[in-house]
Design an enzyme around this catalytic site. Structure first.
Site, short mmCIF file in Angstrom:
data_model
loop_
_atom_site.label_atom_id
_atom_site.label_comp_id
_atom_site.label_asym_id
_atom_site.label_seq_id
_atom_site.Cartn_x
_atom_site.Cartn_y
_atom_site.Cartn_z
N CYS A 102 -114.53 -7.76 19.40
CA CYS A 102 -113.28 -8.18 20.04
C CYS A 102 -112.20 -7.12 19.86
O CYS A 102 -111.51 -6.72 20.80
CB CYS A 102 -112.81 -9.53 19.48
SG CYS A 102 -113.91 -10.87 19.94
N GLU A 144 -103.48 -12.07 20.09
CA GLU A 144 -103.62 -10.86 19.27
C GLU A 144 -102.58 -9.81 19.69
O GLU A 144 -102.35 -9.60 20.87
CB GLU A 144 -105.04 -10.27 19.41
CG GLU A 144 -106.15 -11.21 18.98
CD GLU A 144 -106.15 -11.47 17.47
OE1 GLU A 144 -105.42 -10.78 16.74
OE2 GLU A 144 -106.89 -12.39 17.05
N HIS A 172 -107.94 -14.90 20.96
CA HIS A 172 -109.06 -15.49 20.22
C HIS A 172 -108.95 -17.01 20.32
O HIS A 172 -107.86 -17.57 20.13
CB HIS A 172 -109.02 -15.09 18.75
CG HIS A 172 -109.94 -13.96 18.41
ND1 HIS A 172 -109.50 -12.79 17.82
CD2 HIS A 172 -111.29 -13.81 18.55
CE1 HIS A 172 -110.54 -11.98 17.63
NE2 HIS A 172 -111.63 -12.57 18.06
N1 PCA Z 1 -116.03 -12.90 18.88
C1 PCA Z 1 -116.37 -11.71 18.12
C2 PCA Z 1 -117.18 -10.88 19.07
C3 PCA Z 1 -117.49 -11.73 20.24
C4 PCA Z 1 -116.67 -12.93 20.07
O1 PCA Z 1 -116.56 -13.86 20.87
C5 PCA Z 1 -115.16 -11.01 17.51
O2 PCA Z 1 -114.21 -11.71 17.13
O3 PCA Z 1 -115.17 -9.80 17.37
#
Ligand code: PCA
Length: 201
Positions: free
Chosen positions: A146, A78, A170
């Site tokens: 996140c 990200e 991610h």
């Molecule tokens: N993914 C979510 C919140 C916690 C996670 O593992 C997100 O992408 O915001």
């Protein structure tokens, strides 16, 4: 010794596992680096609170945050955290708004619209690709928890003036937990991606 704070999340929604924290747990020792692992709650209040407390106490040189992006096929490095909490219920059943209404709010009312992650992205992505890990950049970490922790950490560092390497990764679903998923990758691949991120952030 370089200190790295490595975070993942507890399960959320209908999921029983969150491969982000499972991958964090799978990361082994790396020479010359002290790694501290932390599991964050999927709550609007709890996640930023636990994260910022740990940053103050551990005082890491780098913070690598990791979360699940279900349905995605690649590891996402990200690049941006945006100043929005989306109108999404958290694990405690709460929306981010003060009055509990299903609406958005700013993360930081006086903060910047967005912050760029401070990772060495090119180096990190190239190193992942060198090992044939499916990975790419992403310019939106969404508007859930996140994105919240990414923005919060970057804004905090700006205020602290510490210049830490900070960013978010991610991961897709893990085959081990979602055997029927066509987009899932193996947990081993996610673990390796995090190890590469630690060395190349
Ligand atoms: N993914 C979510 C919140 C916690 C996670 O593992 C997100 O992408 O915001």
């Amino acid at each position: 010794m370089k200190k790295v704070l490595l975070t993942g999340f507890e399960p959320f929604g209908a999921k029983k596992y969150n491969p982000s924290y499972e991958a964090v747990l799978g990361v082994g020792d790396i020479d010359g680096i002290e790694i501290k692992k932390l599991c964050l709650p999927v709550t609007w209040d709890g996640a930023p609170e636990k994260l910022t407390r740990e940053i103050d106490e551990f005082d890491p040189d780098a913070v690598i945050m990791c979360g699940l992006a279900s349905g995605q096929r690649e590891i996402s490095v990200e690049r941006v955290g945006v100043n929005v909490c989306g109108a999404i219920k958290d694990n405690a059943g709460n929306y981010p708004s003060e009055d509990g209404a299903p609406c958005e709010r700013y993360i930081s009312p006086d903060g910047a619209d967005a912050y760029f992650s401070t990772f060495d992205h090119r180096k990190m992505l190239d190193a992942m690709k060198m090992e044939d890990i499916p990975a790419s950049y992403s310019f939106s970490a969404g508007t859930y928890i996140c994105n919240l922790v990414l923005y919060t950490a970057l804004e905090k560092d700006r205020r602290d003036g510490r210049g830490r390497k900070m960013g978010f990764i991610h991961v897709p679903d893990a085959k081990e937990f979602e055997p029927g998923s066509a987009s899932a990758i193996s947990l081993k691949t996610a673990i390796r991606a995090l190890e590469i991120a630690i060395v190349n952030c």
